[in-house]
Design an enzyme around this catalytic site. Sequence first.
Site, PDB file in Angstrom:
ATOM      1  N   HIS A  76       0.864  -1.181   0.000  1.00 36.47           N
ATOM      2  CA  HIS A  76       0.000   0.000   0.000  1.00 36.47           C
ATOM      3  C   HIS A  76       0.906   1.238   0.000  1.00 36.47           C
ATOM      4  CE1 HIS A  76      -2.799   2.947   1.849  1.00 36.47           C
ATOM      5  NE2 HIS A  76      -3.779   2.138   1.509  1.00 36.47           N
ATOM      6  N   ASP A  81       3.016  -4.282   8.017  1.00 39.34           N
ATOM      7  CA  ASP A  81       1.836  -3.452   7.851  1.00 39.34           C
ATOM      8  C   ASP A  81       0.631  -4.342   8.158  1.00 39.34           C
ATOM      9  OD1 ASP A  81      -0.451  -2.271   6.878  1.00 39.34           O
ATOM     10  OD2 ASP A  81       0.445  -1.560   5.011  1.00 39.34           O
ATOM     11  N   GLN A 108      -4.691  -4.645   7.396  1.00 43.91           N
ATOM     12  CA  GLN A 108      -5.771  -5.540   6.970  1.00 43.91           C
ATOM     13  C   GLN A 108      -5.886  -6.798   7.817  1.00 43.91           C
ATOM     14  OE1 GLN A 108      -8.121  -4.784   4.904  1.00 43.91           O
ATOM     15  NE2 GLN A 108      -7.234  -2.866   4.162  1.00 43.91           N
ATOM     16  N   LYS A 163     -10.032   0.101  11.074  1.00 41.30           N
ATOM     17  CA  LYS A 163     -10.255  -1.082  10.239  1.00 41.30           C
ATOM     18  C   LYS A 163     -10.613  -2.286  11.094  1.00 41.30           C
ATOM     19  CE  LYS A 163      -7.264   0.594   6.640  1.00 41.30           C
ATOM     20  NZ  LYS A 163      -7.715   0.897   5.289  1.00 41.30           N
ATOM     21  N   CYS A 202      -4.705   2.480  -3.510  1.00 41.39           N
ATOM     22  CA  CYS A 202      -3.394   2.926  -3.007  1.00 41.39           C
ATOM     23  C   CYS A 202      -2.323   1.883  -3.288  1.00 41.39           C
ATOM     24  CB  CYS A 202      -3.448   3.251  -1.528  1.00 41.39           C
ATOM     25  SG  CYS A 202      -4.488   4.656  -1.171  1.00 41.39           S
TER      26      CYS A 202
HETATM   27  C1  LIG Z   1      -2.543  -2.661   3.588  1.00 43.32           C
HETATM   28  C2  LIG Z   1      -2.802  -1.273   4.104  1.00 43.32           C
HETATM   29  N1  LIG Z   1      -1.788  -0.558   4.605  1.00 43.32           N
HETATM   30  C3  LIG Z   1      -1.949   0.681   5.098  1.00 43.32           C
HETATM   31  C4  LIG Z   1      -3.179   1.295   5.069  1.00 43.32           C
HETATM   32  C5  LIG Z   1      -3.288   2.675   5.615  1.00 43.32           C
HETATM   33  O1  LIG Z   1      -4.063   2.714   6.792  1.00 43.32           O
HETATM   34  P1  LIG Z   1      -4.548   4.120   7.351  1.00 43.32           P
HETATM   35  O2  LIG Z   1      -5.145   4.854   6.198  1.00 43.32           O
HETATM   36  O3  LIG Z   1      -5.551   3.752   8.388  1.00 43.32           O
HETATM   37  O4  LIG Z   1      -3.363   4.815   7.919  1.00 43.32           O
HETATM   38  C6  LIG Z   1      -4.271   0.584   4.548  1.00 43.32           C
HETATM   39  C7  LIG Z   1      -5.624   1.174   4.490  1.00 43.32           C
HETATM   40  O5  LIG Z   1      -5.921   2.083   3.765  1.00 43.32           O
HETATM   41  C8  LIG Z   1      -4.074  -0.705   4.054  1.00 43.32           C
HETATM   42  O6  LIG Z   1      -5.090  -1.408   3.536  1.00 43.32           O
END
Ligand SMILES: Cc1ncc(COP(=O)(O)O)c(C=O)c1O
Lengths: 411, 411, 150, 150
Positions: free
Chosen positions: B122, B202, B205, B228, B368
């Site tokens: 991401h 990370d 998910q 999430k 993203c």
């Molecule tokens: C795999 C992954 N990493 C990072 C993020 C970023 O999370 P956040 O927007 O809550 O900081 C997301 C969600 O958008 C994600 O799905």
Amino acid sequence: MPNWNDIRRDFPILHQQVNGKPLVYLDNAATAQKPRVVIDTLSRFYERDNANVHRGLHALSNRATDAFEGARTRVAKFINAADSAEVIFTRGTTESINLVAASWGEANLKKGDVILLTEMEHHSNLVPWQLIAARTGATLRYVPVLGANAEGGLDLAVLDSLLSPEVKIFAFTHISNSLGTINPVVELCARARARGIVTVIDGAQSIGHMPVDVRAIDCDFFAFSGHKMAGVTGIGALYGRRALLDAMPPYQGGGGMISNVDFFTSRWKPSPERFEAGTPNFADAVALGAACDYLDGLGREQIAKHDAELAALAYQKLATLPGIRLLGPTDPALRSGLVSFAFPDVHAHDVVTFADEDGIALRGGHHCNQPMMRKLGLTGTTRASFYVYNTPEEIDLLVANLAKTLKFFTG
Amino acid sequence: MPNWNDIRRDFPILHQQVNGKPLVYLDNAATAQKPRVVIDTLSRFYERDNANVHRGLHALSNRATDAFEGARTRVAKFINAADSAEVIFTRGTTESINLVAASWGEANLKKGDVILLTEMEHHSNLVPWQLIAARTGATLRYVPVLGANAEGGLDLAVLDSLLSPEVKIFAFTHISNSLGTINPVVELCARARARGIVTVIDGAQSIGHMPVDVRAIDCDFFAFSGHKMAGVTGIGALYGRRALLDAMPPYQGGGGMISNVDFFTSRWKPSPERFEAGTPNFADAVALGAACDYLDGLGREQIAKHDAELAALAYQKLATLPGIRLLGPTDPALRSGLVSFAFPDVHAHDVVTFADEDGIALRGGHHCNQPMMRKLGLTGTTRASFYVYNTPEEIDLLVANLAKTLKFFTG
Amino acid sequence: MSADLSELYQQVILDHNKRPRNRGRLPAANRVAHGDNPSCGDQCSVYLRMDGDRIGDISFDGSGCAISQASASLMTTLLKGRSSAEAAELYKNFHEIVTTGKEPEEISDIAAFAGVHAFPARIKCATLGWHAAIEALKGGPNVTTESHTD
Amino acid sequence: MSADLSELYQQVILDHNKRPRNRGRLPAANRVAHGDNPSCGDQCSVYLRMDGDRIGDISFDGSGCAISQASASLMTTLLKGRSSAEAAELYKNFHEIVTTGKEPEEISDIAAFAGVHAFPARIKCATLGWHAAIEALKGGPNVTTESHTD
Ligand SMILES: Cc1ncc(COP(=O)(O)O)c(C=O)c1O
Ligand SMILES: Cc1ncc(COP(=O)(O)O)c(C=O)c1O
């Protein structure tokens, strides 16, 4: 004119007993309490409209995006920004200042440059500048505070000589959280601007307590927290002049702030998205919009007057306590809604513990203002800070409690 | 075994109509909905216990501090951290990763060093590393993803050769938000650890969808978002191994993270305070604690099973649609609770708009994950992502809707 | 005054706060350590003159609330003449008393600090001087009560 | 299908989406600009062959949703032969139609885009190609629809 007695009904938390006494909440400079309408806005958002913003095309996501961007527009109006793109949502004042220091600082500071601060800054408007100074080789300089009890405010006589050509940025607080001093921000900005120096205002203590107009003040950046203005915790904002923001590198990287990502390089969106990486705290932002409505409903001129009157009354009554040392301006016109004081023989922690016994919430300590305290020869003070729901009767309770504490410790 | 049908009653937002149809919320990978108990915990906190934490000695401040630190302990237990000081509260995954990249990176990376990522990251686990690489002179390297539809997962055959001596840190996602792939994190960490390479996961998910045990995984850092996992927006956490955290410089500067401040130098507190400058988002942290309780009440093994079953069912039924291109693992055991797909002749935006018409919330776009999409020859996909309150009937509604859309556009 | 509060501010504590024992810099000190309580800015320095492994003389200096001052003062009277092991044992007792409110096994002025346990935010005040003393015995220069697991 | 949705996906739009006009790289182009919609990854390049201040020829390329593809396709048919000033005027009309739903003054296929205004998130799709064309006329290389005030 708001009916100040009715206002207490808007705040659910006030209607409780602490140690068998009705709660007297005088710790508003640390965080303000939330009116029912702000709490309900937040719950309702989660119950009806919650979805991630910006990248969605479904109904909830559209509603959430509209509410979030509506809150941005509302906040822009609250501070009279020219353009809602000049409002960047952050966790609060501290993050806002770190953002300016890191992003503007990285692009603009180098060895030999000077960052001008004042001696009355909160650690949150001091440590970020120490960090960027260490990274860039810039150095720090301080505008002195005058008077043995800091009653003289900033030394404006030496300001022009301190604003020498090496100074690139001048950061100062609007209202001191440990002294109650209201700084002449319009004049400070004008003097800096005349020399091409960028200005940053720490608005943590002013935002909820008086009208704030960033264009009338003519500052370059203005940082504040929602939780000190009847908004919820976890949200605040940085106002920045569009032209400066557009020339700044991103602060954090991630989803939502890029216009294009390759494995090895990326391009950024313009402000505000450039500075809002990741899922923004949209729900709390929406509640911040409701807090703006609530405060404007009361009228910020009226709030300023109410808080200052309470502070003047408190100052006057506290002055009768034996041995008390009152800090900050003696002129009520220069003082915001808080009073900070010390006793020679009773430590602030003991004062606060005894106040709590009577249901009175005070704050004791250095108030994140250690260097200033040290200069005054203090390790800390006791602080009573007022907001819209406080009353003159509560000041009487405070003074009676302090008199009792003094008697206990000093005989 | 939770009764999955009763669960829908816990979520107020689900009981509404969108465009005249009952809401079918399949955008859980973007943000999950909140159970009543989480929303109520938040309101109740503001109605009863709200005060600034840590520096207070009065009753409300003590209660708020206990609730906030209790939430930290709760989150530590949720991920099985050895010590609650290893849990740093942040705004979410993005900020957590920026914190590691900036703070650990600044102290440990130099020219010639390599940061290893994977092609399925991401933007939030990609751009922060681009930023610190640019600052330190380190470079990026990627573990390839195999298969024309990325069905092969990470190329483990080349991993050892990619983990060369110049690699100092290896950051990868636990579950891909655009493919649904569950990565073999235990193995990835073990291989990196054998070479002394620091690991960052990370967990955006995975956190709300399966049991997560940072000690069993044996990672050095683990980043996640509350929103999430049935928690509220604006709060998340970074887990870090204590020994690494204690050797890292602060990230942001300000109140609460210092042990001593002078005008020109400061000393820092240990973790977690060192990394939590300013007023933390304590209220949302308390609500995150409630979300942990809620999910553990359902049982995370059960949630994982429920979500995976729905995804397998969806995958199977979607496969019958003409021309559909399904991304990610074909083996249901390697897939989490989401399905990502594309049609040759209908763009994701049009698909999502038509789904919304039937009250179905989907996400369309690059999620993203632009570089990965580009590699697959796509500008984006449509994604349906499931959570505890979704049902097999909702999948039938989805498939029927998609069939209708296809018919509209392709005749 | 509530029962909790009068338990906290016992006569022994008020007395040590008003007339601190062994206060000031010890000229002959061969060990010194400094304690900080960053939440409030309280500070306490402890000076030791070690005779071998025994504390030959001890003093403290600094500023803080009644609890921290009284605790440091009482501590100096208890530690004089003790070995490091004995000092560590005494601190263990003291820590147990302030965190649990349990009465000490032997009759001691330490008992006066049992009331602290009802005020968790004040435990750091009560232990500041002790932290500095233990650090000085170890030869370290600085200690903060802000360690998260404290 | 709801009224809003059939307004959005009108026959003209579906037709341009299925059989885009002037699609592909224009070999003789002397101006090109590239538009990005970062929210979804949609892209559109516009190629111009300027004859003096007139658009002698025009084409587009890229990928995106039905709305963005149809809009770019229709745009190329409208802009061919126009001056920069006329192009700017046409874009002003188009922008007004997609944001307000107002019918155009003259009869034109542009009217098909009036349905977009009921779907605010799709306005960026409808304007992507136009943004790129205006940028190409100005001589700029890149443009994003993500400007906040868009
Ligand atoms: C795999 C992954 N990493 C990072 C993020 C970023 O999370 P956040 O927007 O809550 O900081 C997301 C969600 O958008 C994600 O799905
Ligand atoms: C003057 C001043 N500046 C900055 C801050 C920091 O605000 P926050 O903790 O909300 O980031 C505060 C409040 O603590 C303050 O009073």
